[in-house]
Motif scaffolding. Structure first.
Motif, PDB file in Angstrom:
ATOM      1  N   GLY A 118       0.829  -1.205   0.000  1.00  0.00           N
ATOM      2  CA  GLY A 118       0.000   0.000   0.000  1.00  0.00           C
ATOM      3  C   GLY A 118       0.854   1.242   0.000  1.00  0.00           C
ATOM      4  O   GLY A 118       2.033   1.207   0.362  1.00  0.00           O
ATOM      5  N   VAL A 119       0.236   2.325  -0.411  1.00  0.00           N
ATOM      6  CA  VAL A 119       0.906   3.629  -0.464  1.00  0.00           C
ATOM      7  C   VAL A 119      -0.115   4.670  -0.020  1.00  0.00           C
ATOM      8  O   VAL A 119      -1.294   4.582  -0.375  1.00  0.00           O
ATOM      9  N   SER A 120       0.329   5.646   0.767  1.00  0.00           N
ATOM     10  CA  SER A 120      -0.554   6.750   1.129  1.00  0.00           C
ATOM     11  C   SER A 120       0.245   8.033   1.251  1.00  0.00           C
ATOM     12  O   SER A 120       1.429   8.016   1.567  1.00  0.00           O
ATOM     13  N   ASP A 121      -0.423   9.122   0.960  1.00  0.00           N
ATOM     14  CA  ASP A 121       0.128  10.456   1.179  1.00  0.00           C
ATOM     15  C   ASP A 121      -0.662  11.063   2.320  1.00  0.00           C
ATOM     16  O   ASP A 121      -1.861  11.347   2.183  1.00  0.00           O
ATOM     17  N   ASN A 122      -0.010  11.226   3.462  1.00  0.00           N
ATOM     18  CA  ASN A 122      -0.660  11.717   4.667  1.00  0.00           C
ATOM     19  C   ASN A 122      -0.483  13.229   4.762  1.00  0.00           C
ATOM     20  O   ASN A 122       0.632  13.741   4.722  1.00  0.00           O
ATOM     21  N   LEU A 123      -1.606  13.922   4.884  1.00  0.00           N
ATOM     22  CA  LEU A 123      -1.658  15.383   4.872  1.00  0.00           C
ATOM     23  C   LEU A 123      -1.731  15.937   6.287  1.00  0.00           C
ATOM     24  O   LEU A 123      -2.048  15.199   7.234  1.00  0.00           O
ATOM     25  N   PRO A 124      -1.492  17.245   6.457  1.00  0.00           N
ATOM     26  CA  PRO A 124      -1.589  17.839   7.792  1.00  0.00           C
ATOM     27  C   PRO A 124      -2.938  17.527   8.446  1.00  0.00           C
ATOM     28  O   PRO A 124      -3.988  17.617   7.809  1.00  0.00           O
ATOM     29  N   GLY A 125      -2.866  17.117   9.710  1.00  0.00           N
ATOM     30  CA  GLY A 125      -4.059  16.770  10.469  1.00  0.00           C
ATOM     31  C   GLY A 125      -4.391  15.293  10.444  1.00  0.00           C
ATOM     32  O   GLY A 125      -5.159  14.818  11.280  1.00  0.00           O
ATOM     33  N   GLU A 126      -3.822  14.552   9.498  1.00  0.00           N
ATOM     34  CA  GLU A 126      -4.105  13.122   9.428  1.00  0.00           C
ATOM     35  C   GLU A 126      -3.269  12.375  10.455  1.00  0.00           C
ATOM     36  O   GLU A 126      -2.109  12.693  10.687  1.00  0.00           O
ATOM     37  N   VAL A 127      -3.896  11.357  11.065  1.00  0.00           N
ATOM     38  CA  VAL A 127      -3.256  10.560  12.102  1.00  0.00           C
ATOM     39  C   VAL A 127      -3.442   9.090  11.747  1.00  0.00           C
ATOM     40  O   VAL A 127      -4.547   8.661  11.432  1.00  0.00           O
ATOM     41  N   THR A 128      -2.353   8.329  11.790  1.00  0.00           N
ATOM     42  CA  THR A 128      -2.410   6.894  11.529  1.00  0.00           C
ATOM     43  C   THR A 128      -1.713   6.157  12.672  1.00  0.00           C
ATOM     44  O   THR A 128      -0.853   6.718  13.350  1.00  0.00           O
ATOM     45  N   GLY A 129      -2.089   4.917  12.861  1.00  0.00           N
ATOM     46  CA  GLY A 129      -1.469   4.111  13.902  1.00  0.00           C
ATOM     47  C   GLY A 129      -1.348   2.668  13.464  1.00  0.00           C
ATOM     48  O   GLY A 129      -2.129   2.198  12.641  1.00  0.00           O
ATOM     49  N   PHE A 130      -0.362   1.972  14.009  1.00  0.00           N
ATOM     50  CA  PHE A 130      -0.167   0.561  13.698  1.00  0.00           C
ATOM     51  C   PHE A 130       0.645  -0.090  14.797  1.00  0.00           C
ATOM     52  O   PHE A 130       1.225   0.588  15.640  1.00  0.00           O
ATOM     53  N   ALA A 131       0.659  -1.429  14.761  1.00  0.00           N
ATOM     54  CA  ALA A 131       1.402  -2.193  15.758  1.00  0.00           C
ATOM     55  C   ALA A 131       1.964  -3.444  15.101  1.00  0.00           C
ATOM     56  O   ALA A 131       1.388  -3.966  14.154  1.00  0.00           O
ATOM     57  N   PRO A 132       3.096  -3.926  15.620  1.00  0.00           N
ATOM     58  CA  PRO A 132       3.645  -5.181  15.117  1.00  0.00           C
ATOM     59  C   PRO A 132       2.691  -6.339  15.423  1.00  0.00           C
ATOM     60  O   PRO A 132       1.987  -6.271  16.422  1.00  0.00           O
ATOM     61  N   PRO A 133       2.688  -7.374  14.627  1.00  0.00           N
ATOM     62  CA  PRO A 133       3.345  -7.474  13.318  1.00  0.00           C
ATOM     63  C   PRO A 133       2.537  -6.709  12.273  1.00  0.00           C
ATOM     64  O   PRO A 133       1.439  -6.248  12.560  1.00  0.00           O
ATOM     65  N   GLY A 134       3.033  -6.607  11.088  1.00  0.00           N
ATOM     66  CA  GLY A 134       2.319  -5.898  10.030  1.00  0.00           C
ATOM     67  C   GLY A 134       2.631  -4.421   9.999  1.00  0.00           C
ATOM     68  O   GLY A 134       1.813  -3.617   9.524  1.00  0.00           O
ATOM     69  N   ASP A 135       3.789  -4.047  10.485  1.00  0.00           N
ATOM     70  CA  ASP A 135       4.135  -2.628  10.564  1.00  0.00           C
ATOM     71  C   ASP A 135       5.377  -2.287   9.740  1.00  0.00           C
ATOM     72  O   ASP A 135       6.068  -1.326  10.037  1.00  0.00           O
ATOM     73  N   ILE A 136       5.636  -3.049   8.699  1.00  0.00           N
ATOM     74  CA  ILE A 136       6.813  -2.774   7.860  1.00  0.00           C
ATOM     75  C   ILE A 136       6.472  -1.627   6.925  1.00  0.00           C
ATOM     76  O   ILE A 136       5.489  -1.693   6.175  1.00  0.00           O
ATOM     77  N   HIS A 137       7.276  -0.573   6.970  1.00  0.00           N
ATOM     78  CA  HIS A 137       6.991   0.593   6.125  1.00  0.00           C
ATOM     79  C   HIS A 137       8.238   1.444   5.921  1.00  0.00           C
ATOM     80  O   HIS A 137       9.283   1.216   6.508  1.00  0.00           O
ATOM     81  N   ARG A 138       8.049   2.435   5.056  1.00  0.00           N
ATOM     82  CA  ARG A 138       9.057   3.474   4.831  1.00  0.00           C
ATOM     83  C   ARG A 138       8.285   4.774   4.693  1.00  0.00           C
ATOM     84  O   ARG A 138       7.234   4.825   4.065  1.00  0.00           O
TER      85      ARG A 138
END
Length: 172
Positions: A118-138
């Motif tokens: 997946g790919v996302s462009d996160n803009l000002p005010g946006e909040v995301t959260g995640f936890a292991p496992p499944g948290d591999i990103h750049r």
């Protein structure tokens, strides 16, 4: 401990929202969801950092540890990304919540086999959260202005030094 003196009430509000969210969480996935929900609409502005800190570092992504909860349950860091700066592909030692304060953060998500998921462009005010496992990103700044984000991690970063657990090499 607050490691920055200028953040004032905005940082106090962030820490209080995180504390309240963690009181009802049952596991890391739940903590990430609840903290993200608690911070939506409550993010401070980029002025949580000093003008000098908001400039970033021309050579590296610049992180500023703003708060470590006395019991070690979470830390709050502001990250400054100049255009073109990026992290390596990585995962985390604990849950994480990211809120964008300025600019755009481009995030690439990967599955366990390092296929882009997946790919996302996160803009000002946006909040995301995640936890292991499944948290591999750049995360990277693909924009033309400096990006600033607030990162909340479920650990004492002043003690462990980094939220990254492993770094990965990009596949083919």
């Amino acid at each position: 401990m607050d490691t920055m003196t200028g953040a004032g009430p905005a940082l106090t509000d962030v820490a209080a929202a995180v504390r309240a969210s963690l009181r009802t969480s049952t596991d890391w996935t739940d903590a990430a969801r609840l903290v993200a929900d608690g911070l939506r609409g409550r993010l401070p502005g980029p002025e949580i950092l000093t003008p000098e800190q908001r400039l970033g570092d021309p050579d590296n992504v610049a992180g500023h540890l703003l708060h470590t909860e006395p019991d070690g349950s979470f830390s709050v860091t502001a990250v400054v990304w100049r255009p073109g700066q990026a992290t390596r592909i990585h995962d985390h030692i604990t849950w994480c919540v990211v809120g964008v304060l300025q600019g755009v953060e481009h995030e690439e998500l990967y599955d366990a086999d390092l296929n882009r998921a997946g790919v996302s462009d996160n803009l000002p005010g946006e909040v995301t959260g995640f936890a292991p496992p499944g948290d591999i990103h750049r995360i990277m700044n693909t924009g033309t202005e400096t990006a600033i984000s607030l990162h909340v991690y479920g650990t004492d970063l002043s003690r462990v030094g980094s939220s990254a657990r492993r770094y990965y090499e990009e596949q083919g």
